[in-house]
Design a protein around this motif. Structure first.
Motif, PDB file in Angstrom:
ATOM      1  N   PHE A 119      -7.894   5.970  -4.085  1.00 45.67           N
ATOM      2  CA  PHE A 119      -7.046   4.842  -3.685  1.00 45.67           C
ATOM      3  C   PHE A 119      -7.844   3.582  -3.932  1.00 45.67           C
ATOM      4  N   VAL A 120      -7.187   2.593  -4.477  1.00 44.25           N
ATOM      5  CA  VAL A 120      -7.900   1.349  -4.726  1.00 44.25           C
ATOM      6  C   VAL A 120      -6.885   0.236  -4.629  1.00 44.25           C
ATOM      7  N   ASP A 121      -7.336  -0.923  -4.264  1.00 45.68           N
ATOM      8  CA  ASP A 121      -6.449  -2.060  -4.221  1.00 45.68           C
ATOM      9  C   ASP A 121      -7.190  -3.242  -4.817  1.00 45.68           C
ATOM     10  N   GLN A 122      -6.444  -4.077  -5.546  1.00 44.71           N
ATOM     11  CA  GLN A 122      -7.103  -5.189  -6.226  1.00 44.71           C
ATOM     12  C   GLN A 122      -7.797  -6.137  -5.250  1.00 44.71           C
ATOM     13  N   ARG A 142       1.468  -3.882   1.937  1.00 41.50           N
ATOM     14  CA  ARG A 142       0.646  -4.709   1.057  1.00 41.50           C
ATOM     15  C   ARG A 142       0.493  -4.133  -0.339  1.00 41.50           C
ATOM     16  N   THR A 143       0.502  -2.793  -0.465  1.00 38.79           N
ATOM     17  CA  THR A 143       0.153  -2.199  -1.771  1.00 38.79           C
ATOM     18  C   THR A 143       1.262  -1.342  -2.367  1.00 38.79           C
ATOM     19  N   ARG A 144       2.348  -1.122  -1.636  1.00 34.97           N
ATOM     20  CA  ARG A 144       3.412  -0.193  -2.028  1.00 34.97           C
ATOM     21  C   ARG A 144       2.889   1.238  -2.216  1.00 34.97           C
ATOM     22  N   LYS A 145       1.719   1.534  -1.676  1.00 36.93           N
ATOM     23  CA  LYS A 145       1.178   2.886  -1.784  1.00 36.93           C
ATOM     24  C   LYS A 145       1.029   3.504  -0.407  1.00 36.93           C
TER      25      LYS A 145
END
Lengths: 555, 555
Positions: B492-495, B541-544
């Motif tokens: 999992f990663v987010d910008q 925030r991430t749609r994930k």
């Protein structure tokens, strides 16, 4: 004749050695014109990825030279990347009205419709970009209003076919411009880019009209509801359902978001005619006698969330499939979707429905939109190109397309089987390929867009054998373990976990002590050593290799 | 006539509504006889699972009544579960010599060969178990020495076909016992179980000899090495390669572990004849002129670790595919394997090879081992059963097989389309189905064997959006947070991860404080609340939706 410094270059950023994410570029001197910007759907190995689009870093680098994006037609593998592209490179988009209608839906979803410049063209349009004079010709395919493109440059003419077949009796009377193609070929084509999807299949593609005749017969015979599932974008096929429906006096309901959306675009722009009193709402279906109802729905590819799949498991509000209903899968399964489709067929039979399905055109309810070998030979014959680049296909398709080209007169050595990014440069009418521009896959994952390589590697690893965390509370200054390590696993289990835990506990303490004695205080070294030791121990005992995550907590 | 208390019952523990893990049971009074014990290969949704075998909990419960396992033939979907079964229920295994040879390889690997009782039978054998008199008949299929089984009980005769087609000119002269089948039918069959794999395909299956003729032609024409890939167990096809090889004076090398193993069993037991001087070792290939070499290899299904796949990417020691070599894929892709197979075809073309491939029998290099509709009708006609259970197939295949049965005289209502576990009970020659025995999938994952449901659910969840751990060092007695939570993610990663971390930090502290104030000290409640709050925040925030794992560490 070429201006001294102008180089004519052609390359693909997607579409070669793959089906999907089509994107081609023509550069002449200072001007770059792009053709299509599609997406590709990820296979199961790309865990959690929503979409794949072309890596456009070369285009971003050369942003100020990009003049236009021309879109040949409205299929996802030609327009699916457009919103992501326009967010980074905002240039005018040229396409026919129907294609623009589908692009607009996407731009709205991405909230960039207002700032985008969409230019409506047709097969008679002419666009001048720098020294390139760009014109078009109609081709038949499985979606309305498709174009082939002609780039007249001072160095010669480049033709891009778009996706096509030679349907001489299309449902919509949009016959391919064979005379125009012949004229283009007569004037001389330096290089042809032609699509290769069905280059392995002998003969000619059957006409869309075959489906219409069979549909009519089924609707005549059916004693109860008929459910027809097809691609929403195949407006000709939808029109044929409407026509057959009229003859049999049935009402028509549309199910599925994209079916409703695309039908609206098609009706608004004059590509689809449905009599006003034929259309009913899904909730009204149960009020009519079943022999008066036809349903058009999405989900012919077995997509789990689409209408057909939900109907087949009894999970669609307002509509139920009952014994003696007839379900027609009016679309062949795209390679990779066979299993999902047949599992829907199984479920439909369990509900007692008559099911009409089959691969390719064997059911009589589907014909391909892509030309077979003789269609491809005809295009090559009409265009008589000096050079040839087979596009839009896996390697074996490009390979067969080359053989077809050579069989109708393209000289051996004049066909370029390229990879994405390989550039063909033309100077003095001589084509060569010996350089490459950056290219690759860009992944869309929720709101993130990027290469995601290490994220995917982690997901893959965890998906196979799960994950095992070792949490060790420590005092960093004193390098001292404050409490017993805690072991937490997800997606990993062992029949003797308590024994395994004891062993891991022992190994953890030993490893830390050893490093401590050796005066190797670095926490990174400690993590690496722990990972190695635990991985080995777990593998020996369980034959599994979960991802080991040692977490040293500084308290 | 039936003894008063004896009930005759028939059911499947695998093989219905699926292709794979075949296992059927016949119970008469106190005696249970099992037929086949196969495995099934997991699809991509079963992350990390190695094999699927039938859930045999019913059999384990009734262990002392189980008298025998009869195996019809040696394909994986009929023998793959045998070692797992015998470890729990050690009964005699009856099969023909070739089938036993393949079972022995498995039992050796599982180190239980010595304690297993294997009984060699042939189509003339008769086995008496309790009041059941069991005899056999030869059927033709795509592996040597296949049996159909006849259970003569005081209540009537039950016939199980095994897998079959009616090849009247098989390569190995092992013709199906049509006269015997006719005699069985004439005596009267109460119930037939017949396989349904090709119940959707019209016509008769072509004969294996078709492949032989085509092979010979290719070998005659080939100017360099020929590589033939097929199922190792298809000994007839291997014999045909050997025969064609003899006529063209080529040497033969075998590549791939199962090709070597199965060929050895087949030669040892007299099912395969290869002239001694024809066989060469792979390392000797390069010492011969290429036109003198034929290679037989595994990997026709695109398996990534098998010989053909490695050859296609240049990763096979000693052997290389060179331009103008000929590669024959002499096996159709099993549904689900198409993509892997075509990617190998692409790679072979890239190496410059001639490739002969195609689905079904379109290439002339493969015929199915399963009877088409006319074969199935012929079996039904010969056996004239009162009752019919279509087996070995997905629902749509069973459905079509029922229609075939009715077309040749089985009365409507006398065909049972069952699910695994559904029992057909026969009393006074009347068959009914209204009870079920336990059934399901048992997964093999490394050394573990079980249902693995929650492990798989976790792997699936993590594989889609990764995992996010929140580690909170606490003092349990004082219910006090000792340090800032630590956030660790995998897959999992987010910008904007640092911003996300800040938000999660805030939410964590808030949640703990709220619960603290509300005097809800339970750590379980705390974990649940944290999981809910963080999941919602991350999704917005991430749609994930990564798997959130809150870990409260008591320090």
């Amino acid at each position: 004749m070429s201006t001294e410094n102008n180089l004519l270059s052609i390359f693909a950023l997607g579409g070669l050695n793959e089906i999907g994410k089509n994107m081609y570029a023509i550069e002449y001197g200072d001007d770059i014109v792009l053709i299509d910007c599609g997406n590709k759907f990820p296979d199961e190995s790309l865990l959690g990825i929503d979409l794949i689009i072309p890596d456009i870093s070369y285009i971003i680098e050369n942003k100020d030279r990009v003049r236009a994006l021309i879109v040949t037609h409205g299929h996802e593998d030609h327009i699916g990347g457009v919103p992501f592209f326009l967010k980074q490179v905002n240039v005018p988009v040229y396409a026919t009205s129907f294609t623009l209608g589908l692009i607009e839906i996407k731009l709205k979803e991405h909230r960039i419709l207002r700032e985008s410049e969409l230019i409506d063209i047709n097969s008679d349009s002419v666009v001048q970009i720098g020294e390139m004079n760009i014109s078009f010709f109609k081709v038949a395919h499985s979606i309305p209003d498709c174009l082939g493109i002609v780039f007249n440059t001072p160095d010669g003419t480049i033709v891009h076919t778009g996706d096509f077949k030679f349907d001489l009796t299309p449902e919509n009377n949009e016959r391919p411009d064979i005379h125009k193609m012949a004229a283009i070929g007569n004037k001389g084509v330096l290089l042809l880019l032609s699509e290769s999807t069905n280059a392995e299949r002998p003969g000619y593609t059957p006409s869309e009209q075959m489906v219409g005749k069979n549909l009519e017969q089924i609707l005549m015979k059916a004693k109860r509801k008929v459910i027809v599932s097809t691609f929403a974008s195949n407006v000709s096929r939808i029109q044929q359902v409407v026509n057959a429906n009229k003859k049999t006096d049935r009402k028509l309901a549309l199910l599925g978001r994209s079916m409703v959306n695309v039908a609206k675009v098609a009706m608004d722009r004059g590509y689809l005619t449905i009599p006003k009193d034929m259309l009913i709402e899904p909730r009204d279906i149960n009020e009519l006698p079943p022999e008066m109802v036809t349903i058009l729905c999405t989900g012919s590819q077995g997509e789990t969330m689409a209408a057909l799949s939900r109907l087949s498991t009894g999970n669609f509000r307002d509509v139920e499939i009952l014994p003696e209903d007839t379900v027609i899968l009016a679309a062949g399964p795209i390679p990779g979707n066979e299993k999902n489709v047949t599992s829907i067929v199984d479920n439909l039979y369990k509900l007692g429905a008559h099911v009409i399905y089959g691969s390719g055109s064997s059911s009589g309810m589907h014909v391909s939109g892509h030309g077979y070998q003789e269609d491809l030979r005809l295009m090559l014959t009409l265009m008589k190109p000096k050079y040839f680049i087979p596009i839009h296909g896996e390697y074996r398709m490009l390979h067969h397309h080359r053989m077809l080209a050579e069989s109708v007169g393209v000289e051996e050595g004049n066909t370029f089987i390229l990879k994405n990014g390989d550039v063909v440069d033309i100077e003095n009418s001589i084509a060569r390929s010996n350089r490459t521009v950056p290219n690759g896959n860009t992944y869309v994952d929720g709101v993130d867009v990027g290469d995601m390589e290490f994220v995917l590697r982690d997901r893959k690893k965890i998906s196979e054998d799960g994950m095992l965390m070792i949490i060790i509370p420590m005092n960093k200054q004193e390098d001292k373990v404050l409490a017993d390590p805690e072991f937490i696993s997800r997606g990993f289990v062992d029949q003797n976990f308590s024994e395994l835990r004891k062993g891991m506990n022992r190994i953890t303490i030993e490893t830390i002590n050893e490093l401590h004695e050796a005066n190797r205080y670095s926490w990174n070294v400690m993590k690496k050593q722990l990972k190695r030791a635990i991985t080995q121990y777990v593998k020996e005992r369980t034959r599994k290799e979960p991802m080991i995550v040692p977490i040293l907590m500084d308290i």
